[in-house]
Scaffold this motif. Sequence first.
Motif, PDB file in Angstrom:
ATOM      1  N   ASP A 163       0.848  -1.194   0.000  1.00 56.30           N
ATOM      2  CA  ASP A 163       0.000   0.000   0.000  1.00 56.30           C
ATOM      3  C   ASP A 163       0.880   1.240   0.000  1.00 56.30           C
ATOM      4  O   ASP A 163       1.697   1.416   0.909  1.00 56.30           O
ATOM      5  CB  ASP A 163      -0.912   0.038   1.235  1.00 56.30           C
ATOM      6  N   PHE A 164       0.705   2.069  -1.018  1.00 57.03           N
ATOM      7  CA  PHE A 164       1.441   3.317  -1.140  1.00 57.03           C
ATOM      8  C   PHE A 164       0.499   4.488  -0.878  1.00 57.03           C
ATOM      9  O   PHE A 164      -0.716   4.369  -1.057  1.00 57.03           O
ATOM     10  CB  PHE A 164       2.016   3.470  -2.557  1.00 57.03           C
ATOM     11  N   ALA A 165       1.060   5.612  -0.480  1.00 59.10           N
ATOM     12  CA  ALA A 165       0.276   6.823  -0.255  1.00 59.10           C
ATOM     13  C   ALA A 165       0.862   7.958  -1.085  1.00 59.10           C
ATOM     14  O   ALA A 165       2.082   8.075  -1.227  1.00 59.10           O
ATOM     15  CB  ALA A 165       0.284   7.208   1.221  1.00 59.10           C
ATOM     16  N   SER A 166      -0.029   8.774  -1.631  1.00 59.78           N
ATOM     17  CA  SER A 166       0.362   9.956  -2.393  1.00 59.78           C
ATOM     18  C   SER A 166      -0.129  11.178  -1.640  1.00 59.78           C
ATOM     19  O   SER A 166      -1.261  11.209  -1.169  1.00 59.78           O
ATOM     20  CB  SER A 166      -0.282   9.916  -3.782  1.00 59.78           C
ATOM     21  N   GLU A 167       0.721  12.187  -1.526  1.00 55.86           N
ATOM     22  CA  GLU A 167       0.298  13.422  -0.868  1.00 55.86           C
ATOM     23  C   GLU A 167      -0.487  14.322  -1.810  1.00 55.86           C
ATOM     24  O   GLU A 167      -1.308  15.104  -1.380  1.00 55.86           O
ATOM     25  CB  GLU A 167       1.505  14.169  -0.299  1.00 55.86           C
ATOM     26  N   GLU A 168      -0.235  14.207  -3.112  1.00 54.63           N
ATOM     27  CA  GLU A 168      -0.986  15.021  -4.073  1.00 54.63           C
ATOM     28  C   GLU A 168      -2.267  14.301  -4.444  1.00 54.63           C
ATOM     29  O   GLU A 168      -2.461  13.131  -4.115  1.00 54.63           O
ATOM     30  CB  GLU A 168      -0.142  15.322  -5.306  1.00 54.63           C
ATOM     31  N   ALA A 169      -3.151  15.004  -5.112  1.00 50.11           N
ATOM     32  CA  ALA A 169      -4.430  14.419  -5.510  1.00 50.11           C
ATOM     33  C   ALA A 169      -4.183  13.120  -6.271  1.00 50.11           C
ATOM     34  O   ALA A 169      -3.314  13.048  -7.141  1.00 50.11           O
ATOM     35  CB  ALA A 169      -5.226  15.398  -6.357  1.00 50.11           C
ATOM     36  N   LEU A 170      -4.945  12.102  -5.942  1.00 45.88           N
ATOM     37  CA  LEU A 170      -4.742  10.791  -6.548  1.00 45.88           C
ATOM     38  C   LEU A 170      -4.899  10.832  -8.064  1.00 45.88           C
ATOM     39  O   LEU A 170      -4.190  10.139  -8.790  1.00 45.88           O
ATOM     40  CB  LEU A 170      -5.690   9.760  -5.926  1.00 45.88           C
ATOM     41  N   GLU A 171      -5.791  11.665  -8.557  1.00 45.18           N
ATOM     42  CA  GLU A 171      -5.982  11.789 -10.010  1.00 45.18           C
ATOM     43  C   GLU A 171      -4.685  12.230 -10.692  1.00 45.18           C
ATOM     44  O   GLU A 171      -4.330  11.720 -11.756  1.00 45.18           O
ATOM     45  CB  GLU A 171      -7.108  12.778 -10.330  1.00 45.18           C
ATOM     46  N   GLU A 172      -3.958  13.170 -10.073  1.00 44.13           N
ATOM     47  CA  GLU A 172      -2.688  13.650 -10.640  1.00 44.13           C
ATOM     48  C   GLU A 172      -1.627  12.549 -10.601  1.00 44.13           C
ATOM     49  O   GLU A 172      -0.874  12.374 -11.563  1.00 44.13           O
ATOM     50  CB  GLU A 172      -2.212  14.876  -9.869  1.00 44.13           C
ATOM     51  N   THR A 173      -1.578  11.835  -9.484  1.00 42.98           N
ATOM     52  CA  THR A 173      -0.621  10.733  -9.363  1.00 42.98           C
ATOM     53  C   THR A 173      -0.886   9.682 -10.434  1.00 42.98           C
ATOM     54  O   THR A 173       0.032   9.218 -11.109  1.00 42.98           O
ATOM     55  CB  THR A 173      -0.715  10.096  -7.959  1.00 42.98           C
ATOM     56  N   CYS A 174      -2.155   9.321 -10.604  1.00 37.16           N
ATOM     57  CA  CYS A 174      -2.521   8.317 -11.609  1.00 37.16           C
ATOM     58  C   CYS A 174      -2.154   8.781 -13.017  1.00 37.16           C
ATOM     59  O   CYS A 174      -1.668   7.989 -13.830  1.00 37.16           O
ATOM     60  CB  CYS A 174      -4.012   8.000 -11.529  1.00 37.16           C
ATOM     61  N   GLU A 175      -2.377  10.051 -13.296  1.00 35.15           N
ATOM     62  CA  GLU A 175      -2.037  10.591 -14.620  1.00 35.15           C
ATOM     63  C   GLU A 175      -0.543  10.432 -14.890  1.00 35.15           C
ATOM     64  O   GLU A 175      -0.136   9.997 -15.968  1.00 35.15           O
ATOM     65  CB  GLU A 175      -2.448  12.062 -14.694  1.00 35.15           C
ATOM     66  N   SER A 176       0.283  10.748 -13.892  1.00 35.28           N
ATOM     67  CA  SER A 176       1.735  10.606 -14.044  1.00 35.28           C
ATOM     68  C   SER A 176       2.142   9.148 -14.229  1.00 35.28           C
ATOM     69  O   SER A 176       2.987   8.826 -15.064  1.00 35.28           O
ATOM     70  CB  SER A 176       2.453  11.170 -12.814  1.00 35.28           C
ATOM     71  N   LEU A 177       1.543   8.264 -13.441  1.00 37.97           N
ATOM     72  CA  LEU A 177       1.890   6.843 -13.540  1.00 37.97           C
ATOM     73  C   LEU A 177       1.418   6.237 -14.854  1.00 37.97           C
ATOM     74  O   LEU A 177       2.124   5.429 -15.462  1.00 37.97           O
ATOM     75  CB  LEU A 177       1.302   6.082 -12.348  1.00 37.97           C
TER      76      LEU A 177
END
Length: 115
Positions: free
Chosen positions: A59-73
Motif C-alpha cells: 500500500d502506497f500513499a500519495s500526498e498530491e491528488a490521486l488523479e494527478e498521481t494516476c495521470e503521471s503513472l
Amino acid sequence: MAIDLQRIVLFVSDMEKEAAFYREKLGLRVSEEREGWIEFDAGSCRIALHRGKRKPRLDFASEEALEETCESLRARGLRLGDIKPHPVHDLSVTGGKDPEGNPFRISGPTAAGSD
C-alpha cells in the motif's frame, strides 16, 4: 509525483496466531485494530494483517491528488484500476499489479471539486 510505502498487507487465515507472532515475538506495537484487521507499527512502514487468502499487497500513499498521481503513472505506461473511495478512510484508492502479478494499492486525497 512521489508515493511512499505506507504498509504491507498480509492476508492470513489465523489472525490470533499471526497477531501474537508480530506482537509477542517481534515486539511490534498495535497501531490500529478492527474486525478482520490488525495493523502494527514497524518504523517507517506498517504491517497489516487482514483476514483472508490472497497475495500480500503493498500500500502506497500519495500526498498530491490521486488523479494527478494516476495521470503521471499512466504516462509511464502503468495500468491502474478505477479510482474509488477508500472503504474506511476519507481518501481515494486505486490499484494495479506488478509484472509478476503482485498487487499494490495507492491512496491519496481526491482532487478538489471532484466526486
